[in-house]
Design a protein around this motif. Sequence first.
Motif, PDB file in Angstrom:
ATOM      1  N   TYR A 122     -79.579  -5.327 -79.965  1.00 40.89           N
ATOM      2  CA  TYR A 122     -78.598  -4.922 -78.948  1.00 40.89           C
ATOM      3  C   TYR A 122     -78.742  -5.781 -77.692  1.00 40.89           C
ATOM      4  CZ  TYR A 122     -77.082  -2.350 -74.814  1.00 40.89           C
ATOM      5  OH  TYR A 122     -76.546  -2.019 -73.593  1.00 40.89           O
ATOM      6  N   VAL A 123     -79.975  -5.942 -77.221  1.00 44.64           N
ATOM      7  CA  VAL A 123     -80.211  -6.740 -76.011  1.00 44.64           C
ATOM      8  C   VAL A 123     -79.876  -8.203 -76.266  1.00 44.64           C
ATOM      9  CG1 VAL A 123     -81.911  -7.481 -74.297  1.00 44.64           C
ATOM     10  CG2 VAL A 123     -82.008  -5.154 -75.202  1.00 44.64           C
ATOM     11  N   ALA A 124     -80.280  -8.724 -77.439  1.00 42.08           N
ATOM     12  CA  ALA A 124     -80.070 -10.138 -77.751  1.00 42.08           C
ATOM     13  C   ALA A 124     -78.592 -10.501 -77.830  1.00 42.08           C
ATOM     14  CB  ALA A 124     -80.755 -10.476 -79.075  1.00 42.08           C
ATOM     15  N   ILE A 125     -77.772  -9.598 -78.356  1.00 41.67           N
ATOM     16  CA  ILE A 125     -76.356  -9.919 -78.578  1.00 41.67           C
ATOM     17  C   ILE A 125     -75.468  -9.454 -77.421  1.00 41.67           C
ATOM     18  CG2 ILE A 125     -74.365  -9.425 -80.089  1.00 41.67           C
ATOM     19  CD1 ILE A 125     -76.392  -9.397 -82.430  1.00 41.67           C
ATOM     20  N   CYS A 126     -75.797  -8.297 -76.848  1.00 40.97           N
ATOM     21  CA  CYS A 126     -74.949  -7.757 -75.775  1.00 40.97           C
ATOM     22  C   CYS A 126     -75.337  -8.286 -74.389  1.00 40.97           C
ATOM     23  CB  CYS A 126     -75.009  -6.225 -75.780  1.00 40.97           C
ATOM     24  SG  CYS A 126     -74.363  -5.490 -77.296  1.00 40.97           S
ATOM     25  N   ASN A 127     -76.614  -8.619 -74.198  1.00 41.54           N
ATOM     26  CA  ASN A 127     -77.075  -9.143 -72.909  1.00 41.54           C
ATOM     27  C   ASN A 127     -77.964 -10.374 -73.114  1.00 41.54           C
ATOM     28  OD1 ASN A 127     -76.123  -6.921 -70.986  1.00 41.54           O
ATOM     29  ND2 ASN A 127     -77.305  -5.751 -72.478  1.00 41.54           N
ATOM     30  N   PRO A 128     -77.422 -11.436 -73.711  1.00 46.00           N
ATOM     31  CA  PRO A 128     -78.254 -12.592 -74.071  1.00 46.00           C
ATOM     32  C   PRO A 128     -78.939 -13.262 -72.887  1.00 46.00           C
ATOM     33  CG  PRO A 128     -75.912 -13.101 -74.309  1.00 46.00           C
ATOM     34  CD  PRO A 128     -76.010 -11.640 -74.085  1.00 46.00           C
ATOM     35  N   LEU A 129     -78.279 -13.285 -71.719  1.00 48.32           N
ATOM     36  CA  LEU A 129     -78.866 -13.940 -70.548  1.00 48.32           C
ATOM     37  C   LEU A 129     -80.070 -13.170 -70.015  1.00 48.32           C
ATOM     38  CD1 LEU A 129     -75.621 -15.055 -68.645  1.00 48.32           C
ATOM     39  CD2 LEU A 129     -77.097 -16.422 -70.133  1.00 48.32           C
ATOM     40  N   LEU A 130     -80.044 -11.852 -70.182  1.00 44.59           N
ATOM     41  CA  LEU A 130     -81.150 -11.018 -69.686  1.00 44.59           C
ATOM     42  C   LEU A 130     -82.243 -10.811 -70.742  1.00 44.59           C
ATOM     43  CD1 LEU A 130     -79.188  -8.218 -67.779  1.00 44.59           C
ATOM     44  CD2 LEU A 130     -80.485 -10.105 -66.784  1.00 44.59           C
ATOM     45  N   TYR A 131     -81.994 -11.302 -71.967  1.00 42.12           N
ATOM     46  CA  TYR A 131     -82.920 -11.043 -73.071  1.00 42.12           C
ATOM     47  C   TYR A 131     -84.370 -11.443 -72.770  1.00 42.12           C
ATOM     48  CZ  TYR A 131     -84.871 -10.957 -77.781  1.00 42.12           C
ATOM     49  OH  TYR A 131     -85.659 -10.696 -78.875  1.00 42.12           O
ATOM     50  N   PRO A 132     -84.626 -12.659 -72.264  1.00 46.75           N
ATOM     51  CA  PRO A 132     -86.030 -13.036 -72.002  1.00 46.75           C
ATOM     52  C   PRO A 132     -86.705 -12.151 -70.966  1.00 46.75           C
ATOM     53  CG  PRO A 132     -84.592 -14.970 -71.956  1.00 46.75           C
ATOM     54  CD  PRO A 132     -83.695 -13.770 -71.957  1.00 46.75           C
ATOM     55  N   VAL A 133     -85.906 -11.606 -70.035  1.00 48.20           N
ATOM     56  CA  VAL A 133     -86.471 -10.743 -68.988  1.00 48.20           C
ATOM     57  C   VAL A 133     -86.726  -9.342 -69.536  1.00 48.20           C
ATOM     58  CG1 VAL A 133     -86.075  -9.723 -66.707  1.00 48.20           C
ATOM     59  CG2 VAL A 133     -85.285 -12.063 -67.188  1.00 48.20           C
ATOM     60  N   VAL A 134     -85.698  -8.792 -70.217  1.00 39.38           N
ATOM     61  CA  VAL A 134     -85.816  -7.412 -70.742  1.00 39.38           C
ATOM     62  C   VAL A 134     -86.879  -7.332 -71.832  1.00 39.38           C
ATOM     63  CG1 VAL A 134     -84.598  -5.547 -71.924  1.00 39.38           C
ATOM     64  CG2 VAL A 134     -83.425  -6.874 -70.161  1.00 39.38           C
ATOM     65  N   MET A 135     -86.803  -8.232 -72.806  1.00 43.09           N
ATOM     66  CA  MET A 135     -87.738  -8.190 -73.943  1.00 43.09           C
ATOM     67  C   MET A 135     -88.942  -9.100 -73.660  1.00 43.09           C
ATOM     68  SD  MET A 135     -86.237  -5.972 -75.766  1.00 43.09           S
ATOM     69  CE  MET A 135     -87.219  -5.994 -77.258  1.00 43.09           C
ATOM     70  N   SER A 136     -89.634  -8.795 -72.597  1.00 44.04           N
ATOM     71  CA  SER A 136     -90.834  -9.557 -72.243  1.00 44.04           C
ATOM     72  C   SER A 136     -91.968  -9.221 -73.216  1.00 44.04           C
ATOM     73  CB  SER A 136     -91.263  -9.220 -70.816  1.00 44.04           C
ATOM     74  OG  SER A 136     -91.642  -7.861 -70.726  1.00 44.04           O
ATOM     75  N   ASN A 137     -92.993 -10.052 -73.207  1.00 43.64           N
ATOM     76  CA  ASN A 137     -94.141  -9.816 -74.095  1.00 43.64           C
ATOM     77  C   ASN A 137     -94.787  -8.470 -73.833  1.00 43.64           C
ATOM     78  OD1 ASN A 137     -93.818 -12.272 -75.377  1.00 43.64           O
ATOM     79  ND2 ASN A 137     -95.229 -13.353 -74.012  1.00 43.64           N
ATOM     80  N   VAL A 138     -94.892  -8.125 -72.549  1.00 43.34           N
ATOM     81  CA  VAL A 138     -95.517  -6.842 -72.181  1.00 43.34           C
ATOM     82  C   VAL A 138     -94.698  -5.674 -72.711  1.00 43.34           C
ATOM     83  CG1 VAL A 138     -96.152  -5.336 -70.250  1.00 43.34           C
ATOM     84  CG2 VAL A 138     -96.634  -7.791 -70.130  1.00 43.34           C
ATOM     85  N   PHE A 139     -93.361  -5.728 -72.509  1.00 40.88           N
ATOM     86  CA  PHE A 139     -92.496  -4.637 -72.949  1.00 40.88           C
ATOM     87  C   PHE A 139     -92.482  -4.519 -74.474  1.00 40.88           C
ATOM     88  CE2 PHE A 139     -88.094  -2.908 -73.727  1.00 40.88           C
ATOM     89  CZ  PHE A 139     -88.402  -1.614 -73.316  1.00 40.88           C
ATOM     90  N   CYS A 140     -92.467  -5.657 -75.170  1.00 40.84           N
ATOM     91  CA  CYS A 140     -92.491  -5.639 -76.639  1.00 40.84           C
ATOM     92  C   CYS A 140     -93.791  -5.019 -77.156  1.00 40.84           C
ATOM     93  CB  CYS A 140     -92.342  -7.056 -77.189  1.00 40.84           C
ATOM     94  SG  CYS A 140     -90.700  -7.744 -76.964  1.00 40.84           S
ATOM     95  N   THR A 141     -94.896  -5.374 -76.517  1.00 41.15           N
ATOM     96  CA  THR A 141     -96.197  -4.793 -76.901  1.00 41.15           C
ATOM     97  C   THR A 141     -96.205  -3.287 -76.668  1.00 41.15           C
ATOM     98  OG1 THR A 141     -97.287  -6.876 -76.312  1.00 41.15           O
ATOM     99  CG2 THR A 141     -98.688  -4.935 -76.534  1.00 41.15           C
ATOM    100  N   GLN A 142     -95.589  -2.864 -75.568  1.00 43.58           N
ATOM    101  CA  GLN A 142     -95.516  -1.422 -75.274  1.00 43.58           C
ATOM    102  C   GLN A 142     -94.672  -0.697 -76.317  1.00 43.58           C
ATOM    103  OE1 GLN A 142     -93.945  -1.543 -71.281  1.00 43.58           O
ATOM    104  NE2 GLN A 142     -95.984  -1.578 -70.329  1.00 43.58           N
ATOM    105  N   LEU A 143     -93.542  -1.293 -76.704  1.00 44.03           N
ATOM    106  CA  LEU A 143     -92.680  -0.684 -77.723  1.00 44.03           C
ATOM    107  C   LEU A 143     -93.421  -0.539 -79.048  1.00 44.03           C
ATOM    108  CD1 LEU A 143     -89.248  -2.483 -77.112  1.00 44.03           C
ATOM    109  CD2 LEU A 143     -89.804  -0.093 -76.633  1.00 44.03           C
ATOM    110  N   LEU A 144     -94.141  -1.585 -79.431  1.00 47.70           N
ATOM    111  CA  LEU A 144     -94.919  -1.529 -80.669  1.00 47.70           C
ATOM    112  C   LEU A 144     -96.016  -0.480 -80.566  1.00 47.70           C
ATOM    113  CD1 LEU A 144     -95.353  -5.276 -81.717  1.00 47.70           C
ATOM    114  CD2 LEU A 144     -94.018  -3.519 -82.871  1.00 47.70           C
TER     115      LEU A 144
END
Length: 309
Positions: A122-144
């Motif tokens: 959803y983030v990658a396709i709907c908000n591609p410009l914000l993707y690197p900021v939203v899906m940061s390494n820290v946030f991805c680790t937290q989601l996992l």
Amino acid sequence: MEQNKTLVTEFVLTGLTDLPGLQVPLFLVFLVIYLTTLVGNLGLIFLIWKDPHLHIPMYLFLGSLAFVDACSSTSVSPKMLMNFLSMNHLISLIECISQFYIFASSANTECFLLMVMAYDRYVAICNPLLYPVVMSNVFCTQLLGVSYIIGFLHPMMHVGLLFKLTFCKSNVIHYFYCEILQLFKISCTDPRVNMLLIFIFSVFIQSFTFMSIILSYSYVFFAILKKKSAKGRSKAFSTCSAHLLSVFLFYGTLFLMYVLPGSGPCENQDKMYSLFYTIIIPLLSLFIHSLRNKEVIGALRRIMKINSS
């Protein structure tokens, strides 16, 4: 009378079939399926770890899904394979509950990982410009981390309640693994509280994660339709349709098994549902998410090229 009851500490798994002529053919079929699932999913994890091109959130989540699928298949397959060739189908109470816990943890974690993967798309396709900021390494680790914590903590409640049950009616489980609803059937303690909690939590977790996935992909498909590039639309549709196929296969069988228990016309149908989500889906998931993925195939070719040179 209570004192004369012998409490069961070992169970007999009857397996998929009691026909002697089918034991060896079924062993060979499921051995191939299990080895393909295990080697394929572990190979995918190694590939993602090894190739820097795949060090992005989408493949981090895909590697986690591969790990969970390997755990799910391993919780059931080895014991089932042993029983095909053995006359002794015994499994201890501790082994039985451990088998249930590992499978339930894997299935719960997979629900949340599929939801996280849908949010990532959803983030990658709907908000591609914000993707690197939203899906940061820290946030991805937290989601996992949250996916694994909830996935592994939730079944502990059902395991704790299982230890409160006593088994004295029978020690025969008419199944190929220690499925919790089958344990309730042979309990001489009233399992209604256990069954109610299984139903409530199954409905909540499956409904919450499934609806979140559908909501994410609804936004995704609307965004895809607005794309001007036909190539971009094709690539996005291909990725998302593969994810959705995996979601519907996984949730469909879980829903029939735990939200609508006993809805099937016969016990064999329940076995087929269980066989599908414990053995078949981890294999299909490997093909759906990996072997149809051009980036994964490209990474595999690069690794093979390096090793051959």
